[in-house]
Design an enzyme around this catalytic site. Structure first.
Site, PDB file in Angstrom:
ATOM      1  N   SER A  36       0.858  -1.270   0.097  1.00 46.56           N
ATOM      2  CA  SER A  36       0.062   0.027  -0.035  1.00 46.56           C
ATOM      3  C   SER A  36       0.995   1.301  -0.214  1.00 46.56           C
ATOM      4  O   SER A  36       1.734   1.063  -1.124  1.00 46.56           O
ATOM      5  CB  SER A  36      -0.959  -0.200   1.148  1.00 46.56           C
ATOM      6  OG  SER A  36      -1.846   0.792   1.007  1.00 46.56           O
ATOM      7  N   ARG A  66     -11.931   7.019   9.162  1.00 47.64           N
ATOM      8  CA  ARG A  66     -11.254   5.588   9.304  1.00 47.64           C
ATOM      9  C   ARG A  66     -12.381   4.519   9.115  1.00 47.64           C
ATOM     10  O   ARG A  66     -12.229   3.825   8.314  1.00 47.64           O
ATOM     11  CB  ARG A  66     -10.706   5.513  10.938  1.00 47.64           C
ATOM     12  CG  ARG A  66     -10.233   4.065  11.132  1.00 47.64           C
ATOM     13  CD  ARG A  66      -9.173   3.852  10.437  1.00 47.64           C
ATOM     14  NE  ARG A  66      -8.338   2.398  10.756  1.00 47.64           N
ATOM     15  CZ  ARG A  66      -7.342   1.760  10.183  1.00 47.64           C
ATOM     16  NH1 ARG A  66      -6.755   2.486   9.117  1.00 47.64           N
ATOM     17  NH2 ARG A  66      -6.725   1.024  10.716  1.00 47.64           N
ATOM     18  N   ASP A 122      -8.637  -6.990  -4.101  1.00 47.37           N
ATOM     19  CA  ASP A 122      -8.224  -5.459  -3.576  1.00 47.37           C
ATOM     20  C   ASP A 122      -8.940  -4.791  -4.756  1.00 47.37           C
ATOM     21  O   ASP A 122      -8.442  -4.530  -5.865  1.00 47.37           O
ATOM     22  CB  ASP A 122      -6.895  -5.340  -3.641  1.00 47.37           C
ATOM     23  CG  ASP A 122      -6.271  -3.817  -3.282  1.00 47.37           C
ATOM     24  OD1 ASP A 122      -7.070  -3.089  -3.048  1.00 47.37           O
ATOM     25  OD2 ASP A 122      -4.944  -3.805  -3.250  1.00 47.37           O
ATOM     26  N   HIS A 145      -7.975  -5.293  -0.143  1.00 46.69           N
ATOM     27  CA  HIS A 145      -6.723  -4.660  -0.165  1.00 46.69           C
ATOM     28  C   HIS A 145      -5.818  -4.969   1.077  1.00 46.69           C
ATOM     29  O   HIS A 145      -4.607  -5.192   1.127  1.00 46.69           O
ATOM     30  CB  HIS A 145      -6.756  -3.163  -0.071  1.00 46.69           C
ATOM     31  CG  HIS A 145      -5.695  -2.007   0.206  1.00 46.69           C
ATOM     32  ND1 HIS A 145      -4.784  -2.384  -1.060  1.00 46.69           N
ATOM     33  CD2 HIS A 145      -5.068  -1.390   1.067  1.00 46.69           C
ATOM     34  CE1 HIS A 145      -3.861  -1.365  -0.478  1.00 46.69           C
ATOM     35  NE2 HIS A 145      -3.910  -1.062   0.648  1.00 46.69           N
ATOM     36  N   ASP A 146      -6.640  -5.241   2.169  1.00 44.28           N
ATOM     37  CA  ASP A 146      -5.599  -5.562   3.415  1.00 44.28           C
ATOM     38  C   ASP A 146      -5.182  -7.118   3.482  1.00 44.28           C
ATOM     39  O   ASP A 146      -4.582  -7.638   4.405  1.00 44.28           O
ATOM     40  CB  ASP A 146      -6.554  -5.376   4.880  1.00 44.28           C
ATOM     41  CG  ASP A 146      -6.409  -4.036   5.285  1.00 44.28           C
ATOM     42  OD1 ASP A 146      -5.492  -3.169   4.619  1.00 44.28           O
ATOM     43  OD2 ASP A 146      -6.843  -3.731   6.393  1.00 44.28           O
TER      44      ASP A 146
END
Lengths: 382, 382
Positions: free
Chosen positions: B164, B233, B328, B361-362
């Site tokens: 990232s 967040r 992702d 993504h994570d």
């Protein structure tokens, strides 16, 4: 009753609905929500285009999306810069042909644009309902529209059409009123809100509920949780478009190249665009309705206790067309295919069409020859 | 200098890095940002695992993502419930093998977790920098890390690895310091932030900047724009996961079935999960740093004026592995493929691997045999 009187400048040459006026239907019966709560009466705002025929067999109902309204075609005056939200689809000679059909475009119960909702006066108290207004479900919205159809003398709809939240209403119409719906077109919709979509709505609601202007819903009109509502709208707007669409529109274009700019200033065009979306929305939408409608979306789940969608569709008699859009990642093509597949498994007359458009979920609102053709042809064949 | 002394319980049997301590590197030279602004000195917090060999040829630098930090492996005490964020990847016998490599895990300039940033004291004024701290770019973060490498006696890195925002730093290392980087592994990254990602960051920043607690950055520590930061967040977290991952984890599970619940209460498990993510983040992250780092991401663009990525990569000498993750949608596989393809077009030794993981993504932070194998094998072949 026939509201065709309100169509003034309908012209086969121009192909435009022309100047329209909205109407308000007041239902003076008590309305019972799915939750069991009641309100003593309610109003729905709506518009109509075209004429109801003698047999009353040519009525089409248009259901709007979360932030849409009853103004789907025509203009309010010749000075209007923007016609209704689906003007390219509705009109004389257009896919939803007002020379053939009597089109009713209904606002939703619980809304903030003329229909009874949290900002309306509770006749029992003389004060606005605010949070005392019951949370409507998609089923409640449809039940209220059915009362409007009674009022208009439409026993049976030739077609119910809607995208996104309007698509949910469309499916609910076919399920709850199988005898009153001959066909449906559901666009860019889903058989149930998934966790990702719930998550985005939950963040939007958090932004509103934690805004100091929220005041437990007791804010003065226009002076409520405006920051929270605009943040919610900006975020939601991203989910209505697509990576490719944004890239094509903005391509990282900058407003400011000056490295001395302050943090509050806008650097990228896409930021400016989103802030504009947020600002405009705050000026026309009520925060409680936003919370209520996103809750209605989140609770929408046609699967029911058995987990089988076709069981829910068992009662449906309508001929169905479900339309997905390739770049829609909020209610992706797969969700729409699931609806059509379950209708087919339940033995219904259903088809699925996929439109290759790159502007994401909101593609259904845009002009497309292919989309127009799908809708036109579905409405022609009988 | 060798920090291996801080590794206490490294054991080939357990395969764990064990107990670690962080170190602070103080660079007393003036640091000039890409913008031309300067600060008189800066500190970077970092950890190291394994030993630097005599030839100083076995150093690996780990670069963290937006909300990550220098604590990528090991624990601070045996009571620690959570080890560093990439503990499954780093350790004796693990893919990034601390029996072979001297691993340096560096915090970023501009951060809020021990490195110099907006919350640090400006030595010239004795007051926190706050908004007077220059906006760092990815290039600035890398330049500061290069000073740390000087300090550690590492002239040439065997590998720079990051996902990232860490992947952006990894690419920037290969571009800015071709003579100091033998190889890179960039995961779940992009050659430039696209408009969709800018849009999400812009909404997050708007939520923070419009929070009444923002006070132009002059808030008391811990008493700042907490609502805005948690909203930012929560929203960003949705972009780090995937539809499928959320569906599998929550499946529309509800906490409350009671229709009498108030609007403030949490109905769906996914809402509870997101609120928790927001709450935890506010307790450990500074709002100005969040704004600064998202700006650094948004401004990251390796294409340069020519619009040709391979031109930017012309100077690269590192052997490169780029890894994309199927689910992702923030930095999709295609973005990662573009990086590898441009490196190949520029005549570099590059390969691309795609890992089929469903957690978005994570995924790069999660345990995967395939991912481990790709990294292990890339680091073995020389």
């Amino acid at each position: 009753m026939n509201d065709a009187s309100q169509i003034h400048s309908e012209s086969p040459v121009s192909g435009e609905v022309g100047i329209v006026r909205y109407q308000d239907f007041l239902c003076e019966e008590e309305f019972r929500f799915e939750s069991g709560e009641t309100i003593p009466s309610f109003q729905l705002r709506y518009e109509t285009y075209g004429k109801l025929n003698r047999e009353k067999s040519n009525a089409i109902l248009i259901c709007h999306a979360l932030s849409g309204d009853h103004h789907s075609a025509g203009v309010y005056s010749l000075q209007d810069r923007k016609p209704g939200w689906w003007n390219q689809m509705i009109g004389p000679g257009k896919p939803i042909d007002t020379n053939r059909f009597y089109v009713v475009s209904s606002n939703c119960l619980g809304g903030c644009q003329g229909s009874t909702g949290p900002t309306s006066i509770n006749p029992k108290t003389g004060e606005p309902y605010r949070l005392s207004f019951p949370l409507p479900t998609i089923r409640d919205m449809v039940a209220a529209q059915a009362k409007l159809m009674d009022h208009l003398g439409v026993d049976r709809l030739f077609c119910v059409i809607g995208g996104s939240m309007g698509g949910m209403q469309t499916l609910q119409w076919a399920i709850d009123f199988p005898d009153r719906v001959e066909s449906i077109i559901a666009l860019a919709t889903t058989p149930r809100q998934n966790d990702q979509a719930i998550a985005f709505n939950a963040v939007g609601r958090t932004a509103i509920l934690q805004d100091p202007g929220w005041q437990n819903g007791e804010y003065a009109t226009g002076n409520g949780p405006n920051v929270g509502l605009s943040v919610a709208r900006m975020m939601a707007h991203i989910t209505y478009v697509s990576e490719e669409g944004l890239e094509e529109k903005f391509g990282r274009a900058r407003r400011l190249l000056d490295s001395e700019q302050t943090l509050e200033e806008i650097e990228f065009e896409v930021e400016s665009y989103l802030r504009y979306q947020g600002r405009v929305f705050v000026s026309r939408f009520d925060p409680i309705t936003y919370i209520y409608f996103t809750k209605a979306l989140d609770r929408f789940d046609l699967y029911g206790p058995s987990g089988e969608l076709e069981e829910t569709f068992a009662k449906v008699s309508a001929r169905s067309l479900v339309i997905g859009f390739t770049s829609d990642w909020l209610f992706p093509p797969e969700h729409n295919r699931r609806v059509a597949a379950a209708l087919l498994r339940a033995g219904k007359d259903a088809s699925y069409a996929e439109v290759d458009m790159k502007f994401g979920h909101d593609s259904f609102l845009l002009d497309s020859e292919e989309l127009s053709l799908f809708i036109r042809n579905f409405l022609i064949e009988r």
